[in-house]
Design an enzyme around this catalytic site. Structure first.
Site, PDB file in Angstrom:
ATOM      1  CB  SER A 152      -0.940  -0.012   1.199  1.00  0.00           C
ATOM      2  OG  SER A 152      -1.763  -1.160   1.128  1.00  0.00           O
ATOM      3  CG  ASN A 153       3.740   2.319   2.986  1.00  0.00           C
ATOM      4  OD1 ASN A 153       3.288   3.390   3.349  1.00  0.00           O
ATOM      5  ND2 ASN A 153       3.861   1.301   3.800  1.00  0.00           N
TER       6      ASN A 153
ATOM      7  CE  LYS B  79       2.168  -4.980   5.695  1.00  0.00           C
ATOM      8  NZ  LYS B  79       2.349  -3.832   4.811  1.00  0.00           N
TER       9      LYS B  79
ATOM     10  CB  ILE C 165       5.687  -6.946   5.943  1.00  0.00           C
ATOM     11  CG1 ILE C 165       6.185  -8.387   5.779  1.00  0.00           C
ATOM     12  CG2 ILE C 165       5.646  -6.235   4.585  1.00  0.00           C
ATOM     13  CD1 ILE C 165       5.311  -9.244   4.871  1.00  0.00           C
TER      14      ILE C 165
END
Length: 313
Positions: free
Chosen positions: A52-53, A176, A219
Site C-alpha cells: 500500500s505504501n 501480512k 513487513i
C-alpha cells in the site's frame, strides 16, 4: 512453480517500499534505485514492491511490472542477490490478480502479496473470499501471501479462521496482518508450522510483540525510514536481550505513530527526501505532498530521534 516448491519467505525485516515520482508524477528511476539500495544496505531481508505504501493502485500494469523489475535489477547489480522481492498483486477481480501474479514472476519477484478485493464488501462472503484466494493460488506461478488490511479493503477484516483455512493451500505460504492484531497473529503462528506459513505483523508498533508470539519478523512502513534500527531490534531479540529490545521497540512505536499522523506515504517521502538526500515529496493525486516544516518540529520529534539512532548504526 509447483506447490512442492512453495516455501514462505525467510524470517526477517521486509519493507513495503515507497515509489518515487518526478514533478510530472512519472516514475523517478534514480530515486527508486537509491531507495532500494539504502534499504538493502540497511539489512532488510526483502523489499515489497507495491504494498500500500508503493501506491500500487495509482500505477498502471506496465508501471507495476517496471517497478518490480527495477528493484530486482538494482539489488542484483549491487551484490544483494539474496534480498527478496515480493510483489503486491492485489486486483479487484480474480482475473486481474492472476495476471498481476504472472507479471510479478516475470519481473523477478519470488512471492506475491494479495489484498482481498474490496469494491463490493457486502458480497465478499467467507465462501467467496476462500474461493478468490484459492483460485489465485492455483494459478499463480509464485507462492502467494494473504494481505489483510481492512483500511484499504472497505473494512473487510479476515479472521484467523479464514486465514488458517487458506494456509492449508500448498501455494499459500503466509500473511501480512496490517490490522496489527497480535492475538490473531499468535493464533496463526500456533496453528500453522513456520516452515509452511510465515505470519508477519504489518506495523512496527508491534514488531517485538509479534516476535514474542512467533511471528516471522515484520513487513512494515517504518523501515523505509530506519531499516538498520529494525535490524538492530531483531538482533537484540535473537540474542535474548529483551530489556534493550523493549527500549528500542518503544522508540519504534512512537515514531511509527508520528509517521501515521504525517500521512504515511507522503510522510515517508518527506522524511526520506529531507534526511537521506534523494527523492522528492511527490505523490500521485488525490494524495498530496507533506510539508514537514508546516507540521512543526513536535510532529516528528520521535522520528528525528529514530533517524539519529539510524545514522549512528
Amino acid at each position: 512453480m509447483s506447490a512442492a516448491n512453495s516455501v514462505p519467505p525467510p524470517p526477517g525485516i521486509y519493507v513495503p517500499a515507497v515509489v518515487f515520482f518526478d514533478e510530472n508524477e512519472e516514475l523517478d528511476i534514480p530515486a527508486i534505485k537509491a531507495h532500494v539500495l539504502r534499504l538493502a544496505q540497511g539489512g532488510v531481508t526483502g523489499i515489497l514492491v507495491q504494498g500500500s505504501n508503493g501506491e500500487a493502485q495509482h500505477l498502471s500494469h506496465d508501471e507495476r511490472e517496471k517497478a518490480i523489475r527495477i528493484t530486482r535489477e538494482t539489488l542484483d547489480e549491487n551484490g544483494f542477490q539474496n534480498v527478496l522481492v515480493i510483489a503486491g498483486t492485489g486486483g479487484q477481480s480474480t482475473k486481474e490478480t492472476k495476471k498481476l501474479c504472472v507479471d510479478a514472476k516475470e519481473a523477478g519477484a519470488s512471492h506475491a502479496l494479495v489484498l482481498t478485493p474490496g469494491v463490493w464488501p457486502t458480497q465478499m462472503t467467507k465462501e467467496r473470499i476462500l474461493k478468490f484466494y484459492r483460485d489465485v493460488a492455483d494459478a499463480s506461478p509464485i507462492p502467494i501471501m494473504i494481505y489483510n488490511f481492512p483500511v484499504v479493503t472497505a473494512g473487510l477484516n479476515l479472521d484467523s479462521d479464514i486465514i488458517a483455512l487458506l494456509g492449508e493451500h500448498p501455494n499459500i505460504v503466509g500473511t501480512k496482518l496490517s490490522c496489527a492484531d497480535v492475538g490473531k497473529l499468535n493464533r496463526l503462528t500456533s496453528s500453522l508450522p513456520a516452515s509452511k506459513f510465515a505470519a508477519f505483523p504489518g506495523s512496527s508498533s508491534v514488531f517485538l510483540q509479534g516476535l514474542v508470539v512467533g511471528s516471522a519478523g515484520i513487513i512494515g512502513a517504518l523501515p523505509n525510514v530506519a531499516p538498520k534500527a529494525h535490524a538492530e531490534l531483531y538482533r537484540l531479540w535473537k540474542e535474548g536481550n529483551l530489556a534493550e529490545a523493549q527500549k528500542l521497540q518503544a522508540l519504534l512505536g512512537h515514531a511509527d505513530w508520528e509517521l501515521q499522523k504525517l500521512g504515511s506515504i507522503a510522510g515517508i517521502k518527506a522524511v526520506v527526501s529531507k534526511h537521506f538526500g534523494y527523492g522528492s515529496t511527490n505523490v500521485r493525486g488525490p494524495l498530496t505532498p507533506r510539508d514537514l516544516e508546516a507540521a512543526g518540529p513536535s510532529a516528528s520529534a520521535k522520528l528525528e530521534e529514530l533517524i539519529a539512532f539510524e545514522k549512528s548504526l
